[in-house]
Design an enzyme around this catalytic site. Structure first.
Site, PDB file in Angstrom:
ATOM      1  N   LYS A  53      -3.189  -9.807  -7.198  1.00 34.51           N
ATOM      2  CA  LYS A  53      -2.483 -11.219  -7.538  1.00 34.51           C
ATOM      3  C   LYS A  53      -3.148 -11.305  -9.051  1.00 34.51           C
ATOM      4  CE  LYS A  53      -1.359 -13.128  -3.287  1.00 34.51           C
ATOM      5  NZ  LYS A  53      -1.435 -14.329  -2.519  1.00 34.51           N
ATOM      6  N   SER A 303      -3.581  -3.699  -1.433  1.00 30.05           N
ATOM      7  CA  SER A 303      -3.722  -5.069  -2.179  1.00 30.05           C
ATOM      8  C   SER A 303      -4.789  -5.333  -2.717  1.00 30.05           C
ATOM      9  CB  SER A 303      -2.581  -6.011  -1.352  1.00 30.05           C
ATOM     10  OG  SER A 303      -3.267  -6.352  -0.276  1.00 30.05           O
TER      11      SER A 303
END
Length: 318
Positions: A53, A303
């Site tokens: 992110k 991720s």
């Protein structure tokens, strides 16, 4: 909220390049054998904050107006979105406040504090923290950075898929974990523009199926949030990512928390990397789709790697 284009993703890459390096894409023979396909792992756990992110955070904060910078930012997060905003805020000299659940992952909490963010602990889960965050934004006039409904965030995180398809243009499938859906939405935008033959598959825990149900039913719904995988944990669906997923996501699967735990332990052993639960969900999905993926070239997006010692001991002990 305008849907980002491939041009927006290229612009995002130019903005983040001075601050973030491309992450490795490695093939692991043991994972390929296990899945029955040629499996590549995109190592977003190698980012400075240990999660993908940060790409979106740097892209968004770099584009704040002078007035927004003066007001300061606020965001709600279980940890990785908050780290992203805190990291970017430090680079660009903007004050950041992050609202987190009361039992937030201490590894992520320590990182956000170390990056200079002010933390507000509120509620039992992400959505309780988010609702409080939105109240504080209205009360104090902060620039509220939603974790999904931000075109600049989606364009930023989409650069991970752009890197995959530039390095391996003939990738058949990209599997992406979904909480709010920004990563999967970004993957869809890039694949549709760069490699339409590449399928994008999302995965979520069946213990927190809000995004899955919203995709299936083509409307925003709420559902339970009982998963241990905080990166997948939300009770509400996000409008902008869902609009993109409705149009472009090829498939969406649910896996159990036990399947995620097994995949997490397997990935740690196979890659010799730290892997958090949400980062292991794509492998759990690949294993559930073995027949469909047989013989194909598959990228799974790791991720994040922000697992606590206690989480790791629990997973590895099983």
């Amino acid at each position: 909220m305008q849907v980002p284009t491939l041009a927006d993703v290229h612009e995002a890459r130019d903005r983040i390049a001075p601050h973030l390096r491309p992450t490795p894409l490695y093939e692991y023979a043991s994972l390929s054998e296990l899945v029955g396909a040629q499996v590549f792992v995109k190592h977003e756990n190698h980012q400075p904050v240990g999660a993908f992110k940060v790409r979106g955070g740097v892209n968004l904060v770099s584009q704040l107006s002078d007035e927004e910078r003066r007001r300061g930012m606020i965001a709600a997060s279980t940890g990785n979105h908050g780290q992203s905003i805190a990291f970017a805020a430090r680079i660009f000299g903007v004050a950041a406040t992050i609202c987190v659940p009361e039992d937030a992952n201490p590894v992520k909490v320590a990182s956000m504090r170390g990056l200079g963010a002010e933390l507000v602990f509120h509620g039992a889960d992400f959505d309780a923290a988010r609702e409080h965050c939105e109240e504080l934004a209205r009360e104090h006039g902060y620039r509220y950075v939603h974790s999904g409904n931000e075109p600049l965030l989606i364009a930023g995180v989409a650069t991970q898929t752009l890197e995959i398809l530039e390095e391996q243009p003939d990738m058949d499938v990209v599997i992406v974990p979904i909480g709010g859906g920004s990563g999967a939405a970004g993957a869809c935008i890039v694949a549709q523009a760069v490699s339409p033959a590449t399928k994008v598959i999302g995965v979520q825990s069946e213990a927190a199926p809000t995004a899955y149900r919203s995709w299936k039913e083509r409307e925003l719904v709420e559902d339970k949030m009982e998963t241990f995988a905080e990166g997948l944990a939300t009770r509400t669906a996000f409008e902008l990512p869902q609009r993109i997923l409705w149009d472009h996501l090829d498939d969406f699967v649910l896996v159990s928390d036990d399947e995620i735990r097994t995949a997490q332990a397997t990935m740690i052993a196979a890659t010799r990397n730290l892997v958090e639960a949400s980062g292991a969900a794509p492998l759990a999905a690949a294993l559930s789709l073995r027949d469909e993926l047989a013989g194909k070239r598959v990228a799974i997006i790791l991720s994040g790697g922000n697992a606590t010692r206690e989480q790791l001991l629990d997973v590895l002990a099983r």
